[in-house]
Design a protein around this motif. Structure first.
Motif, mmCIF file in Angstrom:
data_model
loop_
_atom_site.group_PDB
_atom_site.id
_atom_site.type_symbol
_atom_site.label_atom_id
_atom_site.label_comp_id
_atom_site.label_asym_id
_atom_site.label_seq_id
_atom_site.Cartn_x
_atom_site.Cartn_y
_atom_site.Cartn_z
ATOM 1 N N GLY B 107 8.650 -20.500 80.966
ATOM 2 C CA GLY B 107 8.270 -21.200 79.739
ATOM 3 C C GLY B 107 9.459 -21.817 79.015
ATOM 4 N N PRO B 108 10.437 -20.985 78.586
ATOM 5 C CA PRO B 108 11.577 -21.576 77.876
ATOM 6 C C PRO B 108 12.382 -22.541 78.741
ATOM 7 C CG PRO B 108 11.850 -19.179 78.170
ATOM 8 C CD PRO B 108 10.443 -19.510 78.546
ATOM 9 N N LYS B 109 12.536 -22.235 80.036
ATOM 10 C CA LYS B 109 13.302 -23.154 80.903
ATOM 11 C C LYS B 109 12.638 -24.516 80.980
ATOM 12 C CE LYS B 109 16.071 -20.458 84.090
ATOM 13 N NZ LYS B 109 15.842 -19.480 85.139
ATOM 14 N N THR B 110 11.307 -24.533 81.086
ATOM 15 C CA THR B 110 10.600 -25.798 81.207
ATOM 16 C C THR B 110 10.593 -26.561 79.895
ATOM 17 O OG1 THR B 110 9.164 -24.787 82.864
ATOM 18 C CG2 THR B 110 8.424 -26.864 81.906
ATOM 19 N N SER B 111 10.264 -25.869 78.808
ATOM 20 C CA SER B 111 10.122 -26.583 77.535
ATOM 21 C C SER B 111 11.448 -27.195 77.100
ATOM 22 C CB SER B 111 9.554 -25.661 76.458
ATOM 23 O OG SER B 111 10.411 -24.579 76.228
ATOM 24 N N SER B 112 12.559 -26.550 77.475
ATOM 25 C CA SER B 112 13.853 -27.123 77.082
ATOM 26 C C SER B 112 14.140 -28.419 77.828
ATOM 27 C CB SER B 112 14.976 -26.119 77.308
ATOM 28 O OG SER B 112 15.217 -25.954 78.679
ATOM 29 N N ARG B 163 0.852 -30.080 62.386
ATOM 30 C CA ARG B 163 -0.494 -30.558 62.683
ATOM 31 C C ARG B 163 -0.580 -31.428 63.956
ATOM 32 N NH1 ARG B 163 -3.770 -28.858 59.196
ATOM 33 N NH2 ARG B 163 -3.031 -28.084 57.180
ATOM 34 N N PRO B 164 -0.313 -30.813 65.101
ATOM 35 C CA PRO B 164 -0.424 -31.573 66.366
ATOM 36 C C PRO B 164 -1.890 -31.779 66.753
ATOM 37 C CG PRO B 164 0.025 -29.279 66.842
ATOM 38 C CD PRO B 164 0.058 -29.410 65.344
ATOM 39 N N ASN B 165 -2.134 -32.761 67.629
ATOM 40 C CA ASN B 165 -3.478 -32.970 68.173
ATOM 41 C C ASN B 165 -3.780 -32.008 69.328
ATOM 42 O OD1 ASN B 165 -3.268 -35.101 66.432
ATOM 43 N ND2 ASN B 165 -4.373 -36.531 67.780
ATOM 44 N N ALA B 166 -2.726 -31.481 69.942
ATOM 45 C CA ALA B 166 -2.913 -30.508 71.023
ATOM 46 C C ALA B 166 -1.637 -29.699 71.198
ATOM 47 C CB ALA B 166 -3.252 -31.218 72.333
ATOM 48 N N VAL B 167 -1.807 -28.500 71.771
ATOM 49 C CA VAL B 167 -0.663 -27.667 72.141
ATOM 50 C C VAL B 167 -0.641 -27.564 73.661
ATOM 51 C CG1 VAL B 167 0.160 -25.264 72.163
ATOM 52 C CG2 VAL B 167 -0.545 -26.321 70.006
ATOM 53 N N VAL B 168 0.543 -27.678 74.263
ATOM 54 C CA VAL B 168 0.697 -27.392 75.693
ATOM 55 C C VAL B 168 1.530 -26.116 75.801
ATOM 56 C CG1 VAL B 168 1.691 -28.139 77.886
ATOM 57 C CG2 VAL B 168 0.542 -29.807 76.413
ATOM 58 N N ALA B 169 0.960 -25.056 76.363
ATOM 59 C CA ALA B 169 1.657 -23.766 76.443
ATOM 60 C C ALA B 169 2.065 -23.506 77.889
ATOM 61 C CB ALA B 169 0.749 -22.646 75.941
ATOM 62 N N ILE B 170 3.364 -23.302 78.119
ATOM 63 C CA ILE B 170 3.884 -23.097 79.475
ATOM 64 C C ILE B 170 4.305 -21.638 79.631
ATOM 65 C CG2 ILE B 170 5.619 -23.853 81.152
ATOM 66 C CD1 ILE B 170 5.796 -26.409 79.240
ATOM 67 N N ASP B 171 3.879 -21.005 80.706
ATOM 68 C CA ASP B 171 4.121 -19.568 80.870
ATOM 69 C C ASP B 171 4.189 -19.208 82.359
ATOM 70 O OD1 ASP B 171 4.496 -16.975 80.088
ATOM 71 O OD2 ASP B 171 2.415 -16.599 79.534
ATOM 72 N N ALA B 172 4.999 -18.210 82.667
ATOM 73 C CA ALA B 172 5.029 -17.661 84.030
ATOM 74 C C ALA B 172 3.789 -16.818 84.264
ATOM 75 C CB ALA B 172 6.282 -16.805 84.215
ATOM 76 N N GLN B 186 -1.054 -24.027 88.060
ATOM 77 C CA GLN B 186 -2.374 -24.011 87.418
ATOM 78 C C GLN B 186 -2.291 -24.695 86.060
ATOM 79 O OE1 GLN B 186 -5.411 -20.614 87.435
ATOM 80 N NE2 GLN B 186 -4.571 -20.399 85.385
ATOM 81 N N ILE B 187 -3.235 -25.620 85.854
ATOM 82 C CA ILE B 187 -3.334 -26.316 84.565
ATOM 83 C C ILE B 187 -4.737 -26.057 84.042
ATOM 84 C CG2 ILE B 187 -3.096 -28.543 83.400
ATOM 85 C CD1 ILE B 187 -1.882 -29.553 86.151
ATOM 86 N N ILE B 217 -0.175 -24.385 81.150
ATOM 87 C CA ILE B 217 0.409 -24.744 82.442
ATOM 88 C C ILE B 217 1.254 -23.575 82.921
ATOM 89 C CG2 ILE B 217 1.889 -26.378 83.706
ATOM 90 C CD1 ILE B 217 1.326 -28.467 81.635
ATOM 91 N N GLY B 218 1.067 -23.170 84.174
ATOM 92 C CA GLY B 218 1.858 -22.060 84.670
ATOM 93 C C GLY B 218 1.995 -22.057 86.179
ATOM 94 N N VAL B 219 2.974 -21.298 86.647
ATOM 95 C CA VAL B 219 3.215 -21.088 88.073
ATOM 96 C C VAL B 219 3.427 -19.589 88.256
ATOM 97 C CG1 VAL B 219 4.944 -21.419 89.893
ATOM 98 C CG2 VAL B 219 4.179 -23.379 88.562
ATOM 99 N N PRO B 220 2.810 -18.957 89.260
ATOM 100 C CA PRO B 220 3.064 -17.532 89.448
ATOM 101 C C PRO B 220 4.484 -17.270 89.937
ATOM 102 C CG PRO B 220 1.619 -18.356 91.179
ATOM 103 C CD PRO B 220 1.802 -19.473 90.193
ATOM 104 N N THR B 221 5.130 -16.281 89.336
ATOM 105 C CA THR B 221 6.488 -15.903 89.740
ATOM 106 C C THR B 221 6.541 -14.453 90.227
ATOM 107 O OG1 THR B 221 7.020 -15.234 87.485
ATOM 108 C CG2 THR B 221 7.545 -17.510 88.091
#
Lengths: 291, 291, 291, 291
Positions: B107-112, B163-172, B186-187, B217-221
């Motif tokens: 998550g943090p690696k991608t969002s940065s 006040r965003p229109n959407a949130v995209v959350a990225i996680d392992a 997986q999305i 959004i995520g990928v299994p680790t």
């Protein structure tokens, strides 16, 4: 598929406790459980799959038990290391493994915390008393894929140049049991054998190949997924199981989620104890403040 | 002990392919295998243990297959993400997880690596054409143990402000099968559920709790060691096995040795595709050069 | 071009010691040289270019003088911080700056070492005595270019949600004199003003804008090249000099070669002292062992 | 106090353009400004304070100008490096400097991006065509304070073992002018002299001391504060100025605020060009995808 372990005490558990030519005794000191296992002859070597020599195993406190720089347990560990070191002369400390692969990073992380002193010479050293420090040199071998140089060859080239009295090689290990990850310290006077360590080095790093005694220090950071499977399945593994455990030939390992903290703690602990073992004229806290 | 998976396609494999209320179709595009799974009603939700909504699963090339910035596969992945995003308006990208625990750092690696643009306004933006970029804000939640703030609460506080229109959350993610580690993306439009992810967040991060659509959004680790054991033992697990797999209550996970490379590759891949999805007026390579 | 400094004591040196409305006294404690400077009114504010309030300045030992966790000087620094904190209630600790730009990384590096406790509640906390810890939340703002969110706006969104009694903002500072780099600690009750810090934040972070008292803690890590030039040239700077010092508009700063060590040491020192100040019921060493 | 520069073109500016025994010509290629300066004899060597040999200087685009892997400018730089390399045989690439001190980290950062190939041999290499790659070994020397081994001694020990046809030594440089930081690349066939580089190595690393040609590649990352002061004061420096610029004997350097980005960009650029120079049978993008 076979059980993989870099720990002599686990090899003994697997081979059975009554194998001839294996001496084993355990004792407690400063709240630590310590054992000394000696592989005395060829027969014992083959039964255990471990080189002839002495293996000291220290059970560390669990990960939640923090130690401080003045902890007497560090002194105890330092003494065990010191017994295997030559009394005088230059020591080359070598960190094996890959800094960028966390479970394989114990070697470089630890060696970068060891106090190098070989270059401290001359008038200033005398004036400040630093000339009484034992000479220590420190190197990290990296991994062959990144250097193009075999680990053993790299160490040998430096050994030939600086001529140390002993090498201390630090490496991450594989154990058979998850409970030992980060919690068992093995110190041996037998060097490093091919296939040992998390990075599976191909070359032997021993007195035979390097020309000087090689003290190996390590802590297990992984259990091979195949070893865990054999234990779970009591050895009853099909080809399908093997493929499941090693998709596309990738090697899978089992680790605790907190692998980064575990490696960090083990690295600090070994570095503190090793600095104490090397510089025995000085108090540990003073040395630490130099780090 | 039960099988743990964050992947809807694996949940369907476990529940069986003929569960009612589950739509599933798969297709190929640009050499990628893509599937769309829809959980349509409460019955399907309970059978699969997955929230009602759409789950897109993309099988990535194996780890040795490098992709470049101009790879058409990235465009394909970007398009799949874009379909779930609102057409216009601010998007808040959130990296979940712990940067210091490698398997949890996706998550943090991608969002940065995601291009923040919300602050690019005014005359200069107009003159340079940058005012045509979609407004994007980026945050990393850290972990509650380090911040004292629950992940969901942290996101909510920022959502209320910007006040965003959407949130995209990225996680392992955790998967059931070792072969999927690093190789499945997986999305979904269902947000994040409690207990999901490598870090096991306790709070729900969904449209319900945050007030705006949450794309996950995520990928299994990792594969949980207990899940692997169940598969190996065909569900026949004793209390002794459980203790063996979780010494002192520590959670054990199975990872490939090259976990650092795997996480790095997945993070770059998601960031490239997501930047392309967010900034669809622009060519991917141009955006990348801004990174 | 003008002399730039974030330190109130240097602003007083520049403005002259007899400016009205400025109170100044200095004393020694535990081998530390401490001064308290109070800007009392608008006149003093304009003369010094510093907000109305109290500035405590502590001269730290030089970089070669290591401190240990039990150092009484840390207790002294902790006490100075505690005097500015409200007696009870939640404190939000904020690390400002960019972790990836070494001279600007003091804020995030320090805040990541502060003990977050706000989430430790319930029966377990009571049973272990941890419920006596003061509630502390910790956040890092990142930089606007990477988040799309103004620093002040980011803090405000969290403040509105978790409603702390005070904010502690940690930031790298610019000083006028090279000798002060890494060796001077400033603590103030005036918050952060626009243009302050190495990262030059544009927004004001004060009681006025955030709604709760803002304690600012910082250590200088750079001298602006232009400020150094003015001192060297005694103010006699031509346009050519200016261009030389700022090629292509890039801002140049002067740092010691060992900037990484300097930032690391300052970050550990502030974190130790701040943890002691926040958790005054506990001994510093105990807290440290939790870190 | 004297002007310090590691760049031959700046040494020529200082000594004057009409010094005998110095050949200089400049040209443009692919939008790059390139110069070749040759120090031809002892007289020129003493006038410039630079070893006899060839110095190629390439002005890089400014920091905001991104380059991509397929940039023709990288090919041009690669060609300049290749001209100084022996046509065939093993090359040892050495990264000098300290990874933990950002302005001194160019060497290790760059060398870790160079493709090591010396170990790729045997049947598999033949089958995959990788046996056509030029053999390259890569090492990082660390710094003497951390290893106890002099840089030159360390390189020599490896050279004696693996017997390369040439050494390429990469190091961060000091320049006289701020505008050159991160924007000037110097390639020379003269090796490294004592006192050069940001880390100020004490040993000579040249054909004379190492036994094989030493190509040096570097980019300036700092200007010495004293050198800047001399320029500002036109050489009129008092003892007081000297003390001001070097409090407690600490060496101060001037850097751009974005030193981390600057070092990162220069490291990637040199690594791309060097990989292209070493592996000239292959396309640059293919090699990059191997990195």
């Amino acid at each position: 598929m076979e059980l993989r372990t870099d720990l002599a005490v686990e090899a003994r558990e697997i081979a059975g406790e009554h194998v001839g030519g294996v001496e084993y005794r355990s004792y407690h000191e400063n709240g630590l459980e310590i054992s000394r296992l000696t592989v005395k002859n060829q027969k014992a070597k083959q039964a255990l799959g471990k080189e002839i020599g002495t293996y000291i195993t220290i059970e560390l406190p669990s990960l939640t038990d923090n130690f401080t720089e003045t902890d007497q347990r560090l002194v105890t560990i330092g003494k065990e290391i010191r017994r295997l070191l030559p009394v005088h002369g230059l020591v080359l400390v070598v960190g094996l493994g890959n800094l960028e692969i966390t479970p394989d990073s114990l070697g470089p992380k630890t060696s970068s915390r060891v106090l190098a002193t070989r270059h401290i010479t001359g008038e200033i050293a005398k004036a400040t008393g630093l000339d009484k420090l034992r000479p220590v040199a420190v190197m990290q071998t990296g991994v062959t894929g990144q250097t193009g140089i075999e680990t053993g060859e790299y160490i040998l080239s430096v050994v030939k140049r600086i001529r140390p009295n002993a090498v201390v090689a630090i490496d991450a290990l594989a154990s058979r049991k998850l409970e030992r990850l980060g919690c068992t310290l093995q110190i041996s006077d037998t060097g490093i054998s091919p296939g040992a360590g998390v990075g599976n080095h191909r070359t032997k790093i021993t007195k035979e190949t390097i020309g000087v005694p090689v003290i190996a220090i390590g802590v297990p950071t992984v259990v091979d997924a195949q070893t865990l499977a054999i234990d779970l399945l009591k050895g009853d593994c099909s080809a399908k199981t093997r493929k499941l455990l090693s998709p596309q030939g990738r090697q899978m390992v089992v680790i605790p989620r907190e692998i980064d903290l575990l490696t960090e703690r083990a690295s600090r602990l070994i570095a503190f104890a090793l600095n104490g073992a090397l510089q025995n004229e000085f108090d540990l806290p003073d040395l630490v403040s130099l780090m």
